[in-house]
Design an enzyme around this catalytic site. Structure first.
Site, PDB file in Angstrom:
ATOM      1  N   ARG A  61      38.971  30.441  20.256  1.00  0.00           N
ATOM      2  CA  ARG A  61      39.645  30.262  21.543  1.00  0.00           C
ATOM      3  C   ARG A  61      40.597  31.423  21.864  1.00  0.00           C
ATOM      4  NH1 ARG A  61      41.689  24.694  21.378  1.00  0.00           N
ATOM      5  NH2 ARG A  61      43.582  25.628  20.554  1.00  0.00           N
ATOM      6  N   TYR A 114      47.335  34.728  48.159  1.00  0.00           N
ATOM      7  CA  TYR A 114      46.041  34.040  48.076  1.00  0.00           C
ATOM      8  C   TYR A 114      46.304  32.522  48.117  1.00  0.00           C
ATOM      9  CZ  TYR A 114      41.821  32.378  45.651  1.00  0.00           C
ATOM     10  OH  TYR A 114      40.690  31.708  45.292  1.00  0.00           O
ATOM     11  N   ASP A 186      49.449  40.816  42.175  1.00  0.00           N
ATOM     12  CA  ASP A 186      47.994  40.633  42.245  1.00  0.00           C
ATOM     13  C   ASP A 186      47.405  41.941  42.770  1.00  0.00           C
ATOM     14  OD1 ASP A 186      45.348  40.025  43.030  1.00  0.00           O
ATOM     15  OD2 ASP A 186      45.860  37.948  43.490  1.00  0.00           O
ATOM     16  N   LYS A 211      35.947  39.571  41.193  1.00  0.00           N
ATOM     17  CA  LYS A 211      35.615  40.423  42.356  1.00  0.00           C
ATOM     18  C   LYS A 211      35.086  41.783  41.897  1.00  0.00           C
ATOM     19  CE  LYS A 211      37.965  36.985  44.011  1.00  0.00           C
ATOM     20  NZ  LYS A 211      37.314  35.725  44.178  1.00  0.00           N
TER      21      LYS A 211
END
Ligand SMILES: Cc1ncc(COP(=O)(O)O)c(C=O)c1O
Length: 394
Positions: A61, A114, A186, A211
């Site tokens: 993990r 966003y 961001d 993206k």
């Protein structure tokens, strides 16, 4: 080869870095790419090894060679201390914010953030006792006046989602540093190739790797890159929440990163060509693209960025919703859908939600992502859509 080097360094170009970093063929039987590592259990040979907890990998993990290859590339691109790959861009935002706050604290979020980041702040964080206030993305140094005794973080996004205001990150960073709080930026739009917020004073940079990094609309990913001071809390928060990115997804990010520079360059040139062309179309009221001289933040963009992204906004003359349908419903090449950054062009009618200042252009706003179709074909598609819009408007 375009020579984009890190400012102030004489190291290898970004293209060389993207091509060679984050893979070790000698450790993979000579195969060029680090393969997909799948695994939860990592084995210990002896009790001494288990007790010492000193192996590079203890449990899947926390990461594996595929995820770490991606992290090495993004760390270098952002000039960061370290990077963690997480399952989505939204996860990058939520982990970064959660790493800064406790009940009773408050945060400042750009009004141009966003939308799901806003929802997380207004819903989840508020429920946990964290106050959320929004600020004008053009506030610059004025943010100092909003920072209170309990403010712990500022979430910036430059340019902002949908409306593309550029933020004065160095001025905001000066205020957050003076107050000893964390600035999160961001950086999904420009990618680290064209903008490096950590070098402008930010503490944490996040990417929706979904993206531009992935580049093919076929996987989700996010990255969080930090300074040394911010790292411990970010990684502890991620680990506590159990966020993990699979080797399969990490592989797709790694593959996308190898061509990031040439894709960004193509996206940039095509988007600028179409943005300039749209400015001359009679149905167009404004084109929201920071690299155009007509953009109100063009000077700021020019000062801090070395390039531009695939995404920009176009505001059309006032018209009813039926004209919006006429514009988008019969497009041949542009498709309508969320996300961006793939090879295919997208057109998304957008509704702006603002709480600090009302959004001035009340007319119809579309977000365009320019992909790799022929530019003339895309212009023809837009031209026909504009003509349908004109007929539906009058
Ligand atoms: C600027 C920006 N940040 C973050 C995100 C979230 O990324 P993801 O869809 O991978 O959760 C998006 C998604 O559209 C975005 O546009």
């Amino acid at each position: 080869m375009t020579e984009i080097r890190y400012p102030g360094t004489s190291g290898p170009s970004v293209e060389t870095l993207l091509t060679h970093l984050g893979r070790e063929p000698d450790n993979q039987f000579g195969f060029v790419n680090t393969p997909v590592y799948r695994g939860s259990t990592v084995l210990f040979k002896t009790l001494a090894d288990l007790d010492a907890q000193q192996q590079h990998y203890l449990y899947g993990r926390a990461g594996n060679p595929t995820t770490e290859g991606v992290e090495a590339v993004v760390t270098a691109l952002e000039g960061a201390y370290r990077t963690k790959l997480v399952p989505s861009g939204l996860a990058a935002i939520t982990i970064a914010l959660l790493s800064c706050v406790s009940a009773g604290d408050d945060i400042l979020v750009t009004d141009s953030a966003y939308e799901p980041g806003r929802k997380f702040s207004d819903g989840f964080l508020a429920r946990m006792g964290v106050g959320v206030r929004y600020y004008d993305p053009r506030i610059g140094a004025g943010i100092a006046d909003l920072i209170g005794p309990h403010t712990r973080a500022v979430l910036a996004e430059s340019p902002g989602s949908l409306t593309f205001e550029v933020q004065d990150v160095p001025a905001i960073a000066a205020a957050t540093k003076a107050a000893g709080i964390t600035l999160i930026v961001d950086n999904s739009w420009a990618s680290p190739l064209y903008y490096q917020p950590l070098k402008l004073g930010a503490d944490i940079v996040i990417h929706a790797g979904t993206k531009m990094f992935v580049g093919h609309s076929d996987a989700f990913a996010g990255t969080i890159s930090t300074t040394e001071a911010a790292w411990k809390s970010v990684e502890a928060t991620r680990a506590a929440l159990g966020f993990f990115t699979s080797g399969d997804d990490a592989y797709l990010v790694a593959r996308g990163l190898r061509t990031l520079s040439i894709r960004m360059n193509e996206h940039q040139n095509r988007a600028l060509d179409i943005a300039r062309w749209l400015e001359s179309q009679p149905e167009v009221e404004a084109v929201l693209h920071p690299a155009l001289p007509s953009h109100p933040d063009h000077a700021l963009w020019k000062r801090d960025f070395t390039g531009s992204g695939s995404l920009f906004g176009v505001v059309l003359r006032d018209a009813p919703r039926s004209a919006v349908a006429a514009f988008v419903d019969h497009m041949q090449l542009f498709s309508m859908g969320y996300s961006w950054g793939g090879y295919e062009s997208l057109c998304l009618p957008s509704i702006i939600r603002r709480t600090v200042n009302p959004w001035p252009q009340s007319h119809n706003l579309f977000r365009l992502h320019i992909g790799f179709e022929g530019v003339d074909d895309l212009k023809a598609d837009l031209s026909a859509a504009l003509e349908r819009y004109r007929r539906a408007r009058v």
